[in-house]
Design an enzyme around this catalytic site. Structure first.
Site, mmCIF file in Angstrom:
data_model
loop_
_atom_site.group_PDB
_atom_site.id
_atom_site.type_symbol
_atom_site.label_atom_id
_atom_site.label_comp_id
_atom_site.label_asym_id
_atom_site.label_seq_id
_atom_site.Cartn_x
_atom_site.Cartn_y
_atom_site.Cartn_z
ATOM 1 N N CYS A 1 -1.340 -3.304 6.622
ATOM 2 C CA CYS A 1 -1.368 -1.967 7.622
ATOM 3 C C CYS A 1 -2.550 -1.962 8.357
ATOM 4 O O CYS A 1 -2.488 -1.188 9.317
ATOM 5 C CB CYS A 1 -1.202 -0.923 6.432
ATOM 6 S SG CYS A 1 -2.686 -0.774 5.456
ATOM 7 N N CYS B 1 0.948 -1.255 0.071
ATOM 8 C CA CYS B 1 0.073 -0.114 0.138
ATOM 9 C C CYS B 1 0.892 1.157 -0.069
ATOM 10 O O CYS B 1 1.988 1.250 0.585
ATOM 11 C CB CYS B 1 -0.896 -0.085 1.259
ATOM 12 S SG CYS B 1 -0.232 0.528 2.633
ATOM 13 N N GLU B 2 0.253 2.059 -0.850
ATOM 14 C CA GLU B 2 1.314 3.309 -0.825
ATOM 15 C C GLU B 2 1.234 4.328 0.239
ATOM 16 O O GLU B 2 1.927 5.387 0.415
ATOM 17 C CB GLU B 2 0.833 4.252 -2.139
ATOM 18 C CG GLU B 2 -0.531 5.000 -2.054
ATOM 19 C CD GLU B 2 -0.785 5.602 -3.344
ATOM 20 O OE1 GLU B 2 -0.287 5.128 -4.308
ATOM 21 O OE2 GLU B 2 -1.978 6.344 -3.441
ATOM 22 N N HIS B 3 0.428 4.118 1.238
ATOM 23 C CA HIS B 3 0.320 4.988 2.582
ATOM 24 C C HIS B 3 1.272 4.563 3.570
ATOM 25 O O HIS B 3 1.496 5.408 4.323
ATOM 26 C CB HIS B 3 -1.484 4.941 3.115
ATOM 27 C CG HIS B 3 -2.036 5.239 2.142
ATOM 28 N ND1 HIS B 3 -3.318 4.737 1.771
ATOM 29 C CD2 HIS B 3 -2.195 6.451 1.127
ATOM 30 C CE1 HIS B 3 -4.114 5.322 0.798
ATOM 31 N NE2 HIS B 3 -3.423 6.390 0.500
ATOM 32 N N HIS B 4 1.351 2.996 3.611
ATOM 33 C CA HIS B 4 2.180 2.560 4.735
ATOM 34 C C HIS B 4 3.203 1.721 4.221
ATOM 35 O O HIS B 4 4.265 1.412 5.050
ATOM 36 C CB HIS B 4 1.397 1.832 5.757
ATOM 37 C CG HIS B 4 0.153 2.459 6.368
ATOM 38 N ND1 HIS B 4 -0.951 2.275 5.567
ATOM 39 C CD2 HIS B 4 -0.048 3.476 7.251
ATOM 40 C CE1 HIS B 4 -1.807 3.129 6.518
ATOM 41 N NE2 HIS B 4 -1.345 3.570 7.293
ATOM 42 N N HIS C 1 -4.915 -6.586 4.217
ATOM 43 C CA HIS C 1 -4.229 -5.381 4.412
ATOM 44 C C HIS C 1 -3.430 -5.491 5.473
ATOM 45 O O HIS C 1 -3.770 -5.648 6.742
ATOM 46 C CB HIS C 1 -4.955 -4.205 4.342
ATOM 47 C CG HIS C 1 -5.279 -3.948 2.695
ATOM 48 N ND1 HIS C 1 -5.005 -2.829 2.098
ATOM 49 C CD2 HIS C 1 -6.330 -4.660 2.085
ATOM 50 C CE1 HIS C 1 -5.533 -3.029 0.888
ATOM 51 N NE2 HIS C 1 -6.529 -4.077 0.760
ATOM 52 N N GLN D 1 -5.647 -0.706 -3.276
ATOM 53 C CA GLN D 1 -6.554 -1.705 -3.928
ATOM 54 C C GLN D 1 -7.387 -1.259 -5.055
ATOM 55 O O GLN D 1 -7.374 -1.891 -5.909
ATOM 56 C CB GLN D 1 -7.155 -2.567 -3.019
ATOM 57 C CG GLN D 1 -7.621 -3.746 -3.594
ATOM 58 C CD GLN D 1 -8.588 -4.489 -2.417
ATOM 59 O OE1 GLN D 1 -8.056 -4.380 -1.184
ATOM 60 N NE2 GLN D 1 -9.599 -5.068 -2.649
HETATM 61 ZN ZN ZN Z 1 -2.018 1.196 4.253
#
Ligand code: ZN
Length: 197
Positions: free
Chosen positions: A155, A84-87, A153, A125
């Site tokens: 994260c 995931c690009e956030h975490h 996920h 996703q």
């Molecule tokens: Zn994430």
């Protein structure tokens, strides 16, 4: 590119940054077990993001076959691993693809290759789902394509944000799959013997 032997530019710099990251996390990058870790992580991250250097459209356009078959083609249970690009933590699961050819088909393994390329980039996703659909739509130009992604996920699970073991499902479709009946046909076939991730 052979991910085991060929790495992209910036590998040494990446390793130097991970060396700093270890220190900032409170570790001693000089201790025995960690000495090779920055370079190992740098190499692993380049493998996990190798999709940036690969062209998914070309994979499909290089393997187009003219074919009159115009019933639904389904490729299900394609395993994928992404981040995931956030975490920058993993999410992984299965991709299911259906399309209705309009004069052209492709090798079934090529669909899995497209999934592999898009998932080896930083993702969410929803976008992963849409990019796979768009790529197939733009190259094969089928009557319609539908993509369903089921994923866990890390994260959410590792940070305790959501219930453990929850599965996120996304889908996207075009053309003939705008009809509920066509989507239902695909979903029924998926439910049949699909294994849970
Ligand atoms: Zn994430």
């Amino acid at each position: 590119m052979n991910p085991e032997t060929e790495y992209r530019e910036g590998l040494d710099q990446l390793a130097a940054h991970y060396h700093a990251v270890l220190r900032l996390l409170g570790e001693d990058p000089g201790r025995d077990g960690l000495q090779k870790t920055p370079m190992r992580v740098a190499k692993a991250m380049q493998v996990l993001t190798r999709g940036y250097a690969q062209n998914p459209h070309k994979v499909l356009t290089d393997a187009l076959f003219e074919e009159k078959y115009n019933q639904m083609v389904i490729v299900k249970d394609i395993d994928f691993f992404s981040m995931c690009e956030h975490h920058m933590l993993p999410f992984y699961g299965k991709v299911h693809v259906a399309y209705i050819p309009n004069g052209y088909i492709t090798g079934l393994s090529k669909i899995a290759r497209v999934v592999d390329i898009f998932s080896h980039r930083l993702q969410v996703q929803e976008r992963l789902t849409q990019q796979i659909k768009d790529c197939i739509q733009d190259t094969l130009k089928p009557m319609g394509v539908m993509v369903v992604v089921e994923a866990k996920h890390m994260c959410m699970q590792m940070r305790g944000v959501e219930k453990q073991n929850s599965i996120t499902t996304t889908s996207d479709f075009s053309g003939a799959f705008n009809q509920a009946k066509t989507r239902e046909e695909f979903m029924n076939l998926l439910r049949g013997e699909s294994k849970r991730i």
